[in-house]
Design an enzyme around this catalytic site. Structure first.
Site, PDB file in Angstrom:
ATOM      1  N   SER A   4      11.092 -36.918  13.581  1.00 43.61           N
ATOM      2  CA  SER A   4      12.134 -36.801  12.760  1.00 43.61           C
ATOM      3  C   SER A   4      12.226 -36.010  11.535  1.00 43.61           C
ATOM      4  O   SER A   4      11.198 -36.172  10.818  1.00 43.61           O
ATOM      5  CB  SER A   4      12.279 -38.379  12.179  1.00 43.61           C
ATOM      6  N   ASP A  38      21.051 -33.092  18.110  1.00 46.22           N
ATOM      7  CA  ASP A  38      22.593 -33.469  17.836  1.00 46.22           C
ATOM      8  C   ASP A  38      23.568 -33.006  18.774  1.00 46.22           C
ATOM      9  O   ASP A  38      24.701 -33.189  18.776  1.00 46.22           O
ATOM     10  CB  ASP A  38      22.745 -33.115  16.399  1.00 46.22           C
ATOM     11  N   LYS A  89      21.361 -42.916  16.151  1.00 43.29           N
ATOM     12  CA  LYS A  89      22.350 -41.735  15.375  1.00 43.29           C
ATOM     13  C   LYS A  89      23.283 -42.423  14.814  1.00 43.29           C
ATOM     14  O   LYS A  89      23.381 -43.714  14.825  1.00 43.29           O
ATOM     15  CB  LYS A  89      22.564 -40.540  16.377  1.00 43.29           C
ATOM     16  N   ARG A 124      24.588 -42.884  20.740  1.00 45.73           N
ATOM     17  CA  ARG A 124      25.206 -41.696  21.550  1.00 45.73           C
ATOM     18  C   ARG A 124      24.766 -41.640  23.013  1.00 45.73           C
ATOM     19  O   ARG A 124      25.683 -41.129  23.815  1.00 45.73           O
ATOM     20  CB  ARG A 124      24.467 -40.431  20.916  1.00 45.73           C
TER      21      ARG A 124
HETATM   22  C1  S3P Z   1      18.589 -34.027  10.307  1.00 47.50           C
HETATM   23  C2  S3P Z   1      17.638 -34.497  10.970  1.00 47.50           C
HETATM   24  C3  S3P Z   1      18.273 -35.130  12.373  1.00 47.50           C
HETATM   25  C4  S3P Z   1      19.635 -35.065  12.644  1.00 47.50           C
HETATM   26  C5  S3P Z   1      20.361 -35.162  11.560  1.00 47.50           C
HETATM   27  C6  S3P Z   1      20.163 -34.073  10.278  1.00 47.50           C
HETATM   28  C7  S3P Z   1      18.211 -33.567   8.890  1.00 47.50           C
HETATM   29  O1  S3P Z   1      17.846 -36.517  12.430  1.00 47.50           O
HETATM   30  O2  S3P Z   1      20.020 -35.869  13.785  1.00 47.50           O
HETATM   31  O3  S3P Z   1      21.913 -34.825  11.815  1.00 47.50           O
HETATM   32  O4  S3P Z   1      18.968 -32.919   8.136  1.00 47.50           O
HETATM   33  O5  S3P Z   1      17.093 -33.496   8.687  1.00 47.50           O
HETATM   34  P1  S3P Z   1      16.239 -37.203  12.509  1.00 47.50           P
HETATM   35  O6  S3P Z   1      15.496 -36.632  11.708  1.00 47.50           O
HETATM   36  O7  S3P Z   1      16.685 -38.646  12.393  1.00 47.50           O
HETATM   37  O8  S3P Z   1      16.188 -36.682  13.835  1.00 47.50           O
END
Ligand code: S3P
Length: 434
Positions: A162, A314, A341, A345
């Protein structure tokens, strides 16, 4: 009737991840940071409002043109009211990190979708740094954070891939004496690292035995920057897939960010036979960017390598749409994160695509899709009701794309969430439909 060919040139708005970070870091650098190409979606505006509530100021001087006046690392102020995060997980998790190493106690709240999402993944490392949390059941919003001053540096190996968790720790580390270390067994988007360096933070990245070790030296002093935000590949993905599946299409999509930690969708669609050409590759705001020329293509089903998931996390909802039109079976695995999310999804897309007449089967960690071989989907006219989008912008946009290749069209229950990430989506799409 399926839509006619999509032809012409469009430009996608600024990257959401980079826009959030440019406001946050601008607000922490003493002086004026100039941002152009900022995504003015609701999520980014939630971040801007929160930074204002903590003492920074900023003004919009034109479309996507912002001036941010920062207060300095360590100088954020206690907000007077709880922080409204709307639908935005990125705002919530990154700002929880920032607050955790400041002398601030504040409450975070959000909409029904955000209030279901797990925050334990940031609460755990930030607690190790000394912050205290009072969260709703299951580690969810609304929650209160009491920052630690001084916070203590940690070394933390990410248990989930993440970028939000990584970034929360790095942002907390900015105002923590000593060196804060994050270990990433699986690389995730690296916009925070690139931008922190750009603002002058001492940040090192080392690769050891396939893991990324990121170290940041705290009590950093950031220098204001001029930032041009590249276009969002996650927004471009809807138009890439639309052009691939609508017969006769030929679309030039300008200004698409192609950071390798984000560009998995382009790779996978090419593996399926998608005709996508990179034109005029260049660098914008420290990130690789190109224009993409996309032509309608006969797609073939594939087995998607789960190792690519973090670089297109995403984009799976719209990939499922592309796979629904491909020839043969597409199998996706390793998608557990999709369940937490803005909506679940996997199950929401399985239900939505089934309603539109596609043949899909949900699995515990993914989806199996039997493509139509290019035949239009029936659409949702015979269904009991419209597609349920569950406050998830990417479900609404993906199903709008599915509607373009359906006999009767696809009706979605709520298009308002699109404004969180891509306010001009509908206008851009309407402008292309002949
Ligand atoms: C993001 C990280 C992702 C992504 C989100 C934006 C970011 O989430 O799904 O739309 O800007 O760091 P995760 O860190 O939960 O995977």
């Amino acid at each position: 009737m399926p839509a006619g060919p999509l032809r012409g040139t469009i430009r996608v708005p600024g990257d959401k991840s980079i826009s959030h970070r440019s406001i946050m870091l601008g607000a922490l650098a003493v002086g004026e940071t100039r941002v152009s190409g900022l995504l003015e979606g609701e999520d980014v505006l939630a971040t801007a409002a929160a930074m204002r509530a903590m003492g920074a100021s900023g003004e919009r001087v034109g479309e996507g043109e912002w001036r941010v006046h920062g207060v300095g690392v360590g100088a954020l102020l206690q907000p007077e009211a709880p922080l409204d995060m709307g639908n935005s997980g990125t705002s919530t998790r990154l700002l929880m990190g920032l607050v955790s190493s400041h002398a601030i106690e504040t409450r975070f709240f959000g909409d029904a979708s955000l209030s279901k999402r797990p925050m334990g993944r940031v609460i755990e490392p930030l607690s190790l740094m000394g912050a205290a949390f009072d969260a709703s059941e299951g580690g969810r919003l609304p929650l209160t954070v009491r920052g630690a001053r001084p916070a203590v540096p940690i070394e933390y190996r990410l248990p989930v891939a993440s970028a939000q968790v990584k970034s929360a720790i790095l942002l907390a580390g900015l105002n923590t004496p000593g060196i804060t270390t994050v270990i990433e067994p699986v690389p995730t988007r690296d916009h925070s690292e690139r931008m922190l360096r750009g603002f002058g933070a001492e940040l090192e990245v080392e690769e050891v035995a396939g893991e990324r070790i990121i170290r940041i030296r705290g009590e950093a002093e950031l220098t204001p920057q001029t930032i041009e935000v590249p276009g969002d590949p996650s927004s471009a993905a809807f138009f890439i897939v639309a052009a691939l599946i609508v017969p006769g299409s030929e679309l030039l999509i300008q200004n698409v960010g192609l950071n390798p930690t984000r560009a998995g969708i382009v790779h996978v669609l090419r593996q399926m036979g998608g005709d996508i050409t990179e034109v005029n590759p260049r660098e914008v705001g420290g990130e690789p960017v190109a224009d993409l020329l996309v032509k309608h293509s006969a797609l073939t089903g594939i087995e998607v390598d789960p190792a690519i998931v973090p670089s297109m996390v995403d984009e799976f909802p719209v990939l499922f749409v592309a796979a629904s039109l491909a020839d043969g079976t597409t199998t996706c695995t390793g998608l557990e994160e999709l369940r937490v999310k803005e909506s679940d999804r996997i199950s929401v897309m399985a239900e939505a695509l089934t309603l539109a007449g596609a043949r899909v089967r949900e699995t515990e960690d993914g989806m199996v899709i039997e493509g139509s071989g290019g035949q239009p989907l029936p659409g949702s006219a015979d269904a009991d009701g419209p597609v349920a989008t569950h406050l998830d912008h990417r479900i609404a946009m993906s199903m709008a794309v599915a509607g373009l290749v359906s006999r009767d069209g696809v009706l979605v229950d709520d298009t308002r969430p699109i404004a969180t990430s891509f306010p001009v989506f509908e206008a851009l799409l309407e402008g292309l439909i002949p």
